[in-house]
Write a protein that holds these residues in place. Structure first.
Motif, PDB file in Angstrom:
ATOM      1  N   TYR A 266      -2.108   9.948   8.501  1.00 48.57           N
ATOM      2  CA  TYR A 266      -2.049  10.180   7.056  1.00 48.57           C
ATOM      3  C   TYR A 266      -0.626  10.632   6.710  1.00 48.57           C
ATOM      4  O   TYR A 266      -0.092  11.563   7.322  1.00 48.57           O
ATOM      5  CB  TYR A 266      -3.031  11.281   6.620  1.00 48.57           C
ATOM      6  CG  TYR A 266      -4.507  10.966   6.779  1.00 48.57           C
ATOM      7  CD1 TYR A 266      -4.968   9.723   7.227  1.00 48.57           C
ATOM      8  CD2 TYR A 266      -5.473  11.929   6.456  1.00 48.57           C
ATOM      9  CE1 TYR A 266      -6.323   9.465   7.369  1.00 48.57           C
ATOM     10  CE2 TYR A 266      -6.831  11.667   6.586  1.00 48.57           C
ATOM     11  CZ  TYR A 266      -7.248  10.441   7.055  1.00 48.57           C
ATOM     12  OH  TYR A 266      -8.592  10.191   7.203  1.00 48.57           O
TER      13      TYR A 266
ATOM     14  N   LYS B  93      -7.529   5.602  11.442  1.00 45.58           N
ATOM     15  CA  LYS B  93      -7.479   5.714   9.982  1.00 45.58           C
ATOM     16  C   LYS B  93      -6.037   5.848   9.504  1.00 45.58           C
ATOM     17  O   LYS B  93      -5.303   6.710   9.989  1.00 45.58           O
ATOM     18  CB  LYS B  93      -8.322   6.903   9.525  1.00 45.58           C
ATOM     19  CG  LYS B  93      -9.810   6.687   9.764  1.00 45.58           C
ATOM     20  CD  LYS B  93     -10.593   7.979   9.614  1.00 45.58           C
ATOM     21  CE  LYS B  93     -11.960   7.851  10.257  1.00 45.58           C
ATOM     22  NZ  LYS B  93     -11.914   7.937  11.737  1.00 45.58           N
TER      23      LYS B  93
ATOM     24  N   LYS C 250      -3.731   6.287   6.002  1.00 44.48           N
ATOM     25  CA  LYS C 250      -3.760   6.656   4.581  1.00 44.48           C
ATOM     26  C   LYS C 250      -2.352   7.060   4.160  1.00 44.48           C
ATOM     27  O   LYS C 250      -1.705   7.844   4.876  1.00 44.48           O
ATOM     28  CB  LYS C 250      -4.724   7.842   4.416  1.00 44.48           C
ATOM     29  CG  LYS C 250      -4.976   8.292   3.001  1.00 44.48           C
ATOM     30  CD  LYS C 250      -6.064   9.356   3.070  1.00 44.48           C
ATOM     31  CE  LYS C 250      -6.075  10.244   1.878  1.00 44.48           C
ATOM     32  NZ  LYS C 250      -7.053  11.337   2.011  1.00 44.48           N
ATOM     33  N   ASP C 251      -1.916   6.508   3.027  1.00 44.60           N
ATOM     34  CA  ASP C 251      -0.575   6.815   2.529  1.00 44.60           C
ATOM     35  C   ASP C 251       0.469   6.648   3.652  1.00 44.60           C
ATOM     36  O   ASP C 251       1.230   7.560   3.959  1.00 44.60           O
ATOM     37  CB  ASP C 251      -0.561   8.249   1.961  1.00 44.60           C
ATOM     38  CG  ASP C 251       0.763   8.582   1.278  1.00 44.60           C
ATOM     39  OD1 ASP C 251       1.469   7.650   0.863  1.00 44.60           O
ATOM     40  OD2 ASP C 251       1.085   9.776   1.181  1.00 44.60           O
TER      41      ASP C 251
ATOM     42  N   LEU D 268      -7.486   3.393   4.491  1.00 47.02           N
ATOM     43  CA  LEU D 268      -8.156   4.172   3.454  1.00 47.02           C
ATOM     44  C   LEU D 268      -7.523   3.936   2.082  1.00 47.02           C
ATOM     45  O   LEU D 268      -8.116   3.323   1.227  1.00 47.02           O
ATOM     46  CB  LEU D 268      -8.182   5.658   3.823  1.00 47.02           C
ATOM     47  CG  LEU D 268      -9.093   5.961   5.025  1.00 47.02           C
ATOM     48  CD1 LEU D 268      -8.868   7.372   5.551  1.00 47.02           C
ATOM     49  CD2 LEU D 268     -10.559   5.781   4.678  1.00 47.02           C
ATOM     50  N   GLU D 269      -6.338   4.433   1.865  1.00 48.29           N
ATOM     51  CA  GLU D 269      -5.671   4.146   0.577  1.00 48.29           C
ATOM     52  C   GLU D 269      -4.163   4.256   0.726  1.00 48.29           C
ATOM     53  O   GLU D 269      -3.655   4.938   1.627  1.00 48.29           O
ATOM     54  CB  GLU D 269      -6.166   5.123  -0.515  1.00 48.29           C
ATOM     55  CG  GLU D 269      -6.000   6.567  -0.159  1.00 48.29           C
ATOM     56  CD  GLU D 269      -6.823   7.492  -1.041  1.00 48.29           C
ATOM     57  OE1 GLU D 269      -6.198   8.277  -1.767  1.00 48.29           O
ATOM     58  OE2 GLU D 269      -8.055   7.440  -1.005  1.00 48.29           O
ATOM     59  N   ASP D 270      -3.485   3.536  -0.157  1.00 48.30           N
ATOM     60  CA  ASP D 270      -2.022   3.579  -0.216  1.00 48.30           C
ATOM     61  C   ASP D 270      -1.333   3.237   1.119  1.00 48.30           C
ATOM     62  O   ASP D 270      -0.349   3.895   1.500  1.00 48.30           O
ATOM     63  CB  ASP D 270      -1.523   4.940  -0.728  1.00 48.30           C
ATOM     64  CG  ASP D 270      -2.042   5.252  -2.110  1.00 48.30           C
ATOM     65  OD1 ASP D 270      -2.137   4.310  -2.920  1.00 48.30           O
ATOM     66  OD2 ASP D 270      -2.370   6.424  -2.374  1.00 48.30           O
TER      67      ASP D 270
END
Lengths: 130, 198
Positions: B152, B170, B172-173, B192-194
């Motif tokens: 992350y 995972k 993320k960003d 996950l996102e970004d």
């Protein structure tokens, strides 16, 4: 006296030690004619182990690995929380894969997980050195 | 005489660590803000030890067992960590610049806010490791097992992720290269996102 007790306990332990050839599933595998030339791949794992899940859900399902395994190996799964290892088999971590011939002799062992390509190479090496 | 004392001081400076710190560590299983720079701690069992904010620069920790040890804030710059075990250890805010850490075991280790720069972590076993907010630059993860790990808020675009296991990893960003993105997708990583694939 102590020596006698120790000797008794030792022989009791020997009597209780299970051999791989005593395992009913192992016996059933080799009762089938089509398995007579195959090697048992005994996977020692646990439900909570992510590396074991990776091997089962990703690597064993890879087409090339699956085809090679179907041709040369029979998978026998054992759970660290339920099953004792047979006499002469030991492990340091999970997953551990023991390769066993029909006489119950351990011919190879792989510890840990690896990607499909690397695992297939290891399987091929085991077949070559058999 | 002056030359003699200067030589002794020079040797002490080269050694770096102080023996009393090592004695304290082995006796009490803890040593905070201690100096182990240049020390040879190879093969020792330091599992569950508390060694926060310490200096391990140029130390030899190859094959050392640091299972569940607390090393938060320690500096490992230029250290040899090959085959060391950091399973479930706390490596938050550590400096891992230029470490040699082939085949290191980082399973379940917490590397939040750690600094990894020019580090060699090839063939490491890092399942479930947490790299959140870690500053990662030119780090070699080639052939490593990073399954179920967390990345992350990282930029991995100049690091090597070739041949890595990224199953259920995972992101993320995080910034990745196009190549790294397609490898991660093949490996069934979770975006996950970004996540930027550039």
């Amino acid at each position: 006296m102590i020596k006698t007790i120790l000797l008794f306990l030792f022989s009791l332990n020997l009597l209780n030690a299970m051999q791989i050839t005593d395992d009913i599933i192992f016996q059933n595998i080799y009762k089938q004619q089509q398995n007579s030339n195959k090697i048992v791949l005994m996977l020692y794992s646990a439900k909570t182990c992510p590396q074991c899940a990776y091997m089962k859900q990703k690597v064993f399902k890879n087409n090339e690995v699956k085809n090679f395994m179907n041709k040369h190996f029979i998978l026998l799964e054992k759970d660290i929380n339920k099953d004792d290892l047979p006499e002469g088999f030991d492990y340091f971590g999970i997953p551990t894969m023991f390769f066993v011939d029909k006489e119950g002799k351990q011919i190879a062992k792989i510890i840990g997980s690896s990607r499909s390509e690397a695992f297939l190479k290891q399987l091929k090496n085991i077949m070559e050195e058999k | 005489m002056k030359i003699f004392f200067s030589s002794i001081l020079f040797v002490i400076a080269l050694l770096g660590y102080e023996q009393k710190d090592i004695d304290k560590l082995l006796k009490n299983e803890e040593c905070k803000s201690c100096d182990f720079s240049n020390a040879n701690l190879s093969g020792l069992d330091l599992s569950t030890f508390e060694i926060q904010d310490s200096n391990f620069q140029n130390a030899n920790l190859s094959n050392t067992n640091l299972f569940m040890s607390d090393l938060e804030g320690s500096n490992f710059t230029n250290a040899n960590l090959e085959n060391a075990i950091f399973w479930k250890s706390n490596l938050r805010f550590t400096n891992l610049t230029n470490v040699q850490a082939k085949q290191v075991n980082l399973k379940g280790a917490n590397l939040q806010n750690a600094t990894l720069k020019n580090s060699d972590l090839s063939s490491s076993v890092s399942w479930k490791a947490n790299f959140t907010d870690a500053s990662i630059e030119r780090t070699n993860f080639n052939n490593s097992e990073l399954g179920d790990a967390k990345f992350y808020h990282n930029n991995l675009s100049n690091s090597n992720l070739e041949n890595t296991i990224l199953w259920k990893t995972k992101f993320k960003d995080t910034i990745l290269t196009q190549e790294q993105c397609s490898h991660a997708k093949n490996e069934e990583a979770i975006f996950l996102e970004d996540v930027i694939c550039q």
